[in-house]
Design a protein around this motif. Structure first.
Motif, short mmCIF file in Angstrom:
data_model
loop_
_atom_site.label_atom_id
_atom_site.label_comp_id
_atom_site.label_asym_id
_atom_site.label_seq_id
_atom_site.Cartn_x
_atom_site.Cartn_y
_atom_site.Cartn_z
N UNK A 187 0.84 -1.20 0.00
CA UNK A 187 0.00 0.00 0.00
C UNK A 187 0.87 1.25 0.00
N UNK A 188 0.38 2.28 -0.66
CA UNK A 188 0.98 3.62 -0.57
C UNK A 188 0.19 4.39 0.46
N UNK A 189 0.89 4.86 1.49
CA UNK A 189 0.25 5.66 2.52
C UNK A 189 0.77 7.08 2.42
N UNK A 190 -0.12 8.02 2.20
CA UNK A 190 0.27 9.43 2.13
C UNK A 190 -0.71 10.20 3.01
N UNK A 191 -0.21 11.18 3.71
CA UNK A 191 -1.08 11.96 4.59
C UNK A 191 -2.19 12.62 3.78
N UNK B 186 5.56 3.15 2.14
CA UNK B 186 5.03 1.92 1.56
C UNK B 186 4.83 0.92 2.68
N UNK B 187 3.68 0.27 2.69
CA UNK B 187 3.35 -0.70 3.73
C UNK B 187 3.14 -2.06 3.06
N UNK B 188 3.75 -3.10 3.61
CA UNK B 188 3.65 -4.45 3.05
C UNK B 188 2.93 -5.36 4.02
N UNK B 189 1.96 -6.12 3.51
CA UNK B 189 1.19 -7.05 4.34
C UNK B 189 1.29 -8.45 3.77
#
Lengths: 162, 211
Positions: free
Chosen positions: A112-116, A143-146
């Protein structure tokens, strides 16, 4: 039947069930506790990757934004234990920036791309370990990896700038 | 022209009650924002998501005629499924729908098992029981609310179940609803329309809605 009257009728239905069959006292608190306990019980607290290398004029948090205005692509390398992540950022003009990633060892996971202040975006990591996001706005992101394998907690990069 | 608009009753008696009576669209938006906060490693985001969606899940699960205890079990297993299967949720804007579908599937399975175990059970018994309310609010609400309740409760069982799910969900998925209700997917929309028409007639007869 007009849209308005349909909405009103459904509002009546919501209202009567809310009044006649409300959730039990303390249900929200019990569910919050159960969810939090599941996160910690499974060891699913987020782990943080380390930035180990930046190539071709990478701009990381705190650095001047003038550098990326030059429009050159750059590469960041992150690690966490055995996991190695390369991220190539290609700053774009009108249609946003592009991020290409390679993660090894490859496994089934969601990235996932996490941006404020923006909705998150996600995609699946390919069998080859490759993933990509196009049309990203300039700014700070992570970037978040699950991993689908639940024995492996999710992990994320520190914040970097594109 | 009849006397009152049903939303007047809703407005008067919803004061100070839970946010579940909000339109599903705004509930879904808050759920997405909370889910994104959790993904960004803010554990308050998970608490908020649970706070926003648990009242909705309760209503959707109770539509399947489960006891309070079983309904709570189903709501809880939905939250555990979220924690375990977060990687399967690609679109965070769809988190509300993911949660309600997961809860409905589990409620449907649980109801099937329960009916096999105890086929004589009256699945609507619990809903008919009067709820404890404060004397003050009960006095103010009783008239209008009893009429609204009587109108909803007089609907056929299938209508009550369908409308309860549809009322609390934002753009519910008809394919899973069709399986749960034992109806062809193409008849969900028309059935919903007929059920709403029946409710409208009942409210007009009760003097609670304009013709």
């Amino acid at each position: 039947m007009s849209e308005m009257s349909r909405e009103r009728l459904l509002e009546v239905v919501r209202h009567v069930y809310d009044a006649r069959d409300p959730m039990p006292e303390g249900l929200v608190e019990r569910m919050q506790d159960a969810a939090a306990a599941e996160v910690s019980g499974l060891g699913l607290d987020l782990e943080l990757m380390l930035l180990v290398e930046q190539l071709e004029g990478a701009s990381v948090r705190g650095e001047s934004a003038t550098r990326r205005a030059a429009g050159t692509a750059y590469t960041l390398r992150f690690t966490l234990g055995e996991v190695d992540l390369l991220v190539r950022v290609a700053p774009g003009e009108g249609d946003g920036s592009r991020v290409d990633g390679w993660i090894a060892p490859a496994e089934e996971m969601t990235v996932r791309v996490l941006a404020a202040d923006q909705p998150s975006r996600a995609t699946a990591v390919a069998e080859t370990g490759r993933f990509e996001f196009a049309g990203l706005p300039q700014g700070l992101l992570r970037l978040r990896f699950e991993p689908q394998d639940l024995s492996r907690p999710p992990f994320a990069t520190p914040t970097f700038e594109i | 022209m009849a006397t009152a608009d049903p939303s007047a009753d809703v407005d008067a008696s919803a004061q100070g009650t839970r946010e579940v009576a909000d339109a599903p669209g705004s509930v879904w938006e808050r759920a997405t924002a909370a889910f994104d906060r959790w993904l960004a490693d803010d554990e308050e985001g998970l608490s908020e998501l649970v706070g926003v969606m648990t009242p909705v899940l309760w209503q959707v699960v109770r539509a399947y005629g489960l006891s309070h205890e079983l309904a709570e079990d189903v709501v809880q297993s939905t939250w555990l499924a979220l924690v375990r299967r977060q990687s399967s949720i690609i679109d965070s804007a769809a988190i509300g729908g993911w949660l309600t579908i997961t809860a409905r599937r589990e409620a449907w399975r649980t109801a099937q098992v329960q009916h096999r175990a105890d086929p004589t059970q009256d699945e609507d018994l619990a809903v008919h029981l009067p709820q404890q309310r404060s004397a003050e609010s009960a006095a103010v609400e009783r008239d209008g609310q009893d009429r609204l309740w009587a109108a909803v409760n007089a609907l056929p069982e299938r209508c009550r179940r369908l409308l309860r799910v549809v009322a609390f969900e934002h753009r519910p998925d008809y394919a899973t609803l069709a399986v749960d209700l034992g109806m062809p997917v193409g008849s969900i929309g028309p059935t919903r329309g007929r059920c709403l028409a029946k409710l409208r007639v009942a409210l007009i007869e009760a003097g609670d809605v304009d013709e």
